[in-house]
Scaffold this active site. Sequence first.
Site, PDB file in Angstrom:
ATOM      1  N   TYR A  91      27.299 -38.278 -32.924  1.00 13.76           N
ATOM      2  CA  TYR A  91      28.712 -38.303 -31.813  1.00 13.76           C
ATOM      3  C   TYR A  91      28.458 -38.038 -30.460  1.00 13.76           C
ATOM      4  O   TYR A  91      28.941 -37.774 -29.612  1.00 13.76           O
ATOM      5  CB  TYR A  91      29.940 -37.720 -32.484  1.00 13.76           C
ATOM      6  N   GLY A  92      27.150 -37.391 -30.330  1.00 18.51           N
ATOM      7  CA  GLY A  92      26.742 -36.733 -29.113  1.00 18.51           C
ATOM      8  C   GLY A  92      25.278 -37.456 -28.818  1.00 18.51           C
ATOM      9  O   GLY A  92      25.136 -38.623 -28.863  1.00 18.51           O
ATOM     10  N   SER A  93      24.404 -36.539 -28.386  1.00 16.58           N
ATOM     11  CA  SER A  93      23.125 -36.846 -27.930  1.00 16.58           C
ATOM     12  C   SER A  93      22.461 -37.746 -29.106  1.00 16.58           C
ATOM     13  O   SER A  93      21.398 -38.872 -28.753  1.00 16.58           O
ATOM     14  CB  SER A  93      22.326 -35.928 -27.700  1.00 16.58           C
ATOM     15  N   GLU A 132      18.536 -29.590 -33.181  1.00 15.31           N
ATOM     16  CA  GLU A 132      19.732 -29.099 -33.036  1.00 15.31           C
ATOM     17  C   GLU A 132      20.198 -27.585 -33.246  1.00 15.31           C
ATOM     18  O   GLU A 132      21.241 -27.148 -33.575  1.00 15.31           O
ATOM     19  CB  GLU A 132      20.859 -29.972 -34.095  1.00 15.31           C
TER      20      GLU A 132
HETATM   21  C1  SIN Z   1      25.246 -35.200 -32.284  1.00 18.63           C
HETATM   22  O1  SIN Z   1      24.574 -35.957 -31.398  1.00 18.63           O
HETATM   23  O2  SIN Z   1      25.719 -35.852 -33.102  1.00 18.63           O
HETATM   24  C2  SIN Z   1      25.048 -33.735 -32.186  1.00 18.63           C
HETATM   25  C3  SIN Z   1      25.514 -33.178 -30.914  1.00 18.63           C
HETATM   26  C4  SIN Z   1      24.614 -33.283 -29.903  1.00 18.63           C
HETATM   27  O3  SIN Z   1      23.311 -33.285 -29.966  1.00 18.63           O
HETATM   28  O4  SIN Z   1      24.647 -33.807 -28.608  1.00 18.63           O
END
Ligand code: SIN
Length: 181
Positions: free
Chosen positions: A10-12, A87
């Site tokens: 949901y992010g990077s 992470e």
């Molecule tokens: C993700 O991308 O799902 C985890 C959060 C991130 O690393 O931005």
Amino acid sequence: MSGDLWIFGYGSIMWRADFPYIESQSAYIKGWCRRFWQGSTDHRGIPGQPGRVVTLIEQPGEVCVGRAYRVRREQADDVLAGLDYREKGGYEQLLLNVYFDESNLTAGITYHATAENPDYLGEAPFPTIARQIASAQGPSGPNSEYIHNLHEALQQESATDAHVDAIFREVRLIEETLPAK
Ligand code: SIN
């Protein structure tokens, strides 16, 4: 194949899936929302000058759109080990239901940072968050690049996220007032 691993980003992870996967699909999770409440001292900031990145906050009734990746069972341990390392700045694995549509779901793993981790920053007014994002940078690059990438990744999923959009607008305003480099 049964036994394959689904990873929900949901992010990077939405725009930088640096692991082997067989397929990826637009997907969503229920009961969680995306918030720029996690500090980043290892990717988009440094110790003492953290950036802000997204985490998941439990919120009944909310839906969070992201991207799900199917990883071959034989590669699952290696992929999770790689993501655990990437992470490591406060995130933990979380097992949840990942929806492709209302009648099609699977169990999947996502990474979320809880309020208990030392880099957690929590809620702040949008302009405060935006100023922090506009100025922070770390080993993975400027924090502003992160929100630009996230905004674009959400557009590619045809998803809207009011929290991300509001902070993105503030960051753009700050960028427009900065002298050209
Ligand atoms: C993700 O991308 O799902 C985890 C959060 C991130 O690393 O931005």
